[in-house]
Write an enzyme that holds these catalytic residues in place. Structure first.
Site, PDB file in Angstrom:
ATOM      1  N   TYR A   1       0.817  -1.206   0.000  1.00 34.63           N
ATOM      2  CA  TYR A   1       0.000   0.000   0.000  1.00 34.63           C
ATOM      3  C   TYR A   1       0.859   1.269   0.000  1.00 34.63           C
ATOM      4  CZ  TYR A   1      -4.668  -1.996   0.869  1.00 34.63           C
ATOM      5  OH  TYR A   1      -5.868  -2.634   0.760  1.00 34.63           O
TER       6      TYR A   1
ATOM      7  N   LYS B   1       3.703 -15.038   1.942  1.00 34.71           N
ATOM      8  CA  LYS B   1       3.877 -15.729   0.666  1.00 34.71           C
ATOM      9  C   LYS B   1       5.376 -15.976   0.504  1.00 34.71           C
ATOM     10  CE  LYS B   1       2.269 -17.337  -3.283  1.00 34.71           C
ATOM     11  NZ  LYS B   1       1.454 -18.573  -3.371  1.00 34.71           N
TER      12      LYS B   1
ATOM     13  N   ASP C   1      -2.422 -18.045   0.007  1.00 32.63           N
ATOM     14  CA  ASP C   1      -3.428 -18.770  -0.788  1.00 32.63           C
ATOM     15  C   ASP C   1      -4.055 -19.882   0.038  1.00 32.63           C
ATOM     16  OD1 ASP C   1      -0.926 -19.987  -0.833  1.00 32.63           O
ATOM     17  OD2 ASP C   1      -1.044 -20.621  -2.928  1.00 32.63           O
TER      18      ASP C   1
ATOM     19  N   ASP D   1      -6.018  -7.149   4.215  1.00 30.88           N
ATOM     20  CA  ASP D   1      -7.201  -6.529   3.608  1.00 30.88           C
ATOM     21  C   ASP D   1      -8.115  -7.619   3.063  1.00 30.88           C
ATOM     22  OD1 ASP D   1      -8.847  -4.479   2.467  1.00 30.88           O
ATOM     23  OD2 ASP D   1      -7.935  -4.917   0.520  1.00 30.88           O
TER      24      ASP D   1
ATOM     25  N   ASP E   1     -11.773  -9.495   4.923  1.00 25.83           N
ATOM     26  CA  ASP E   1     -13.099  -9.543   4.294  1.00 25.83           C
ATOM     27  C   ASP E   1     -13.628 -10.970   4.285  1.00 25.83           C
ATOM     28  OD1 ASP E   1     -13.088  -6.814   3.733  1.00 25.83           O
ATOM     29  OD2 ASP E   1     -13.817  -7.097   1.675  1.00 25.83           O
TER      30      ASP E   1
HETATM   31  C1  IPM Z   1     -10.298  -1.557   4.269  1.00 25.83           C
HETATM   32  C2  IPM Z   1     -10.623  -0.937   2.929  1.00 25.83           C
HETATM   33  C3  IPM Z   1      -9.509   0.044   2.595  1.00 25.83           C
HETATM   34  C4  IPM Z   1      -8.221  -0.730   2.453  1.00 25.83           C
HETATM   35  C5  IPM Z   1      -9.753   0.925   1.353  1.00 25.83           C
HETATM   36  C6  IPM Z   1     -11.095   1.623   1.408  1.00 25.83           C
HETATM   37  C7  IPM Z   1      -8.643   1.918   1.155  1.00 25.83           C
HETATM   38  O1  IPM Z   1     -10.764  -1.919   1.972  1.00 25.83           O
HETATM   39  O2  IPM Z   1     -10.186  -0.812   5.255  1.00 25.83           O
HETATM   40  O3  IPM Z   1     -10.183  -2.773   4.333  1.00 25.83           O
HETATM   41  O4  IPM Z   1      -7.930  -1.273   1.380  1.00 25.83           O
HETATM   42  O5  IPM Z   1      -7.482  -0.786   3.421  1.00 25.83           O
HETATM   43 MG    MG Z   2     -10.768  -3.895   2.756  1.00 24.87          MG
END
Ligand code: IPM
Ligand code: MG
Length: 363
Positions: A143, A194, A226, A250, A254
């Site tokens: 990032y 990785k 993975d 990230d 999710d």
């Molecule tokens: C998160 C989001 C952010 C990230 C975006 C909105 C920049 O996906 O907080 O997980 O990628 O960190």
């Molecule tokens: Mg995110």
């Protein structure tokens, strides 16, 4: 004695203002009940800030955040700002806030609540009892690594570049958070990398192993990212605490969130060394739901609880909020994202009112 705390509110975009309003009501009430004097100051971030000032993170916002005790953020982004140049995108504001406050450690719990087990897309027996904490590195990796950008090559072709880089010090400090978090939980830490392909991951793995030597009570394992993604959906109960880099975190957070049925339930804490922490839902600004009074405010409310627990060291007030959330779920209240047969469908505001009712009864 009444303790005083200054809280910066960053409502942001989309459903942000609606869900943060619920959290503020809850905080005001619980603050009163627990003898905390909470004051709130609102500041601009994301699309709302772009519209008002032309920038996604005005300098004033960063100053207000730095001068407060904790920051409660809702969500940023929306279609309207998606095509602006990168430095003017809402996401750039969020990344700037993380970098500006040095928030290198992002804690993202994914806990399955028995009340919501039917909301998960996975089989009950797979997700029943899941309780995972993802510790994501937040101010480094691909990032932020240099060089980055879109460059012209000698042939005139464009080439997009990002760099995944970690220094030893950056790995050590997040490994420490991961190890200490595991210590407070079930004592199991899985480091995800990785290392079979990436040099940056080899260094990551070497440093995590070195740091773990100081924590003999933590059982350390390693997975390639993975495989970790596969294991999260195959057998999530094997995980207790996961520590990983920015991009992998990230993605995996999710996936972990979805085990619980709805990303609309999950809070997060972003912590640094010497600045206030930022507390925000894992979900985004859901522009399609904005203004419809349909959003689930519970991740935002639970983020306020995390703020009290991790940011202000007020665990009693945090527990009150968490208990109230469980109670409204027990009472059958559900927003659309967690709705199942036989439950009471409510909107954002009514969910907030149900919480307030439960909290008022408590005292
Ligand atoms: C998160 C989001 C952010 C990230 C975006 C909105 C920049 O996906 O907080 O997980 O990628 O960190
Ligand atoms: Mg995110």
């Amino acid at each position: 004695m009444t303790k005083q705390y200054r809280i910066t509110l960053l409502p942001g975009d989309g459903i942000g203002p609606e869900i943060i309003a619920v959290a503020v009501d809850v905080l005001k009430l619980v603050g009163k009940q627990c003898n905390l004097e909470l004051s709130f100051e609102e500041a601009l971030i994301g699309g709302a800030a772009i519209d008002a000032t032309g920038e996604p993170l005005p300098a004033e916002t960063l100053t207000i955040c730095r001068n407060s005790d904790a920051v409660l953020l809702a969500a940023i982004g929306g279609y309207k700002w998606d095509n602006l140049p990168r430095h003017q995108r809402p996401e750039t504001g969020l990344l700037g806030l993380r970098a500006g406050l040095g928030l290198f450690a992002n804690l993202r719990p994914a806990t399955i609540l028995p009340q919501l087990i039917d909301a998960s897309t996975l089989k009950k027996e797979i997700v029943d009892g899941v309780d995972i904490m993802v510790v994501r590195e937040l101010t480094g990796g691909v990032y932020f690594g240099q060089p980055k950008g879109i460059f012209q090559t000698e042939t005139g072709e464009k080439r997009g570049v990002n760099t995944m880089a970690y220094t030893e010090a950056e790995i050590d400090r997040i490994a420490k958070v991961g190890l200490e978090t595991a210590q407070k939980r079930q004592g199991k830490l899985c480091s995800v990398d990785k290392a079979n392909v990436l040099d940056v991951s080899q260094l990551w793995r070497d440093r995590v192993i070195a740091m773990a030597a100081k924590y003999p009570d933590v059982e350390l394992t390693h997975l390639y990212v993975d495989n970790a993604a596969m294991q999260l959906v195959r057998a999530p109960k094997q995980f207790d605490t996961i520590v990983t880099g920015n991009l992998f975190g990230d993605i995996l957070s999710d996936a972990a969130a979805m085990l619980t049925g709805s990303i609309g339930m999950l809070p997060s804490a972003s912590l640094g060394a010497d600045n206030p922490g930022v507390f925000e839902p894992v979900h985004g600004s859901a522009p399609d739901l904005a203004g419809e009074d349909k959003a689930n405010p519970l991740a935002q409310v639970l983020s306020a609880a995390m703020m009290l627990r991790y940011g202000l060291d007020e665990p009693e007030a945090a527990t009150k909020i968490e208990q109230a959330v469980l109670q409204v779920l027990d009472q059958g209240y559900r927003t659309g994202d967690i709705m199942s047969a036989g439950m009471k469908l409510v909107g954002c505001r009514s969910m907030g009112e149900a919480l307030m009712k439960v909290l008022k009864k408590e005292n």
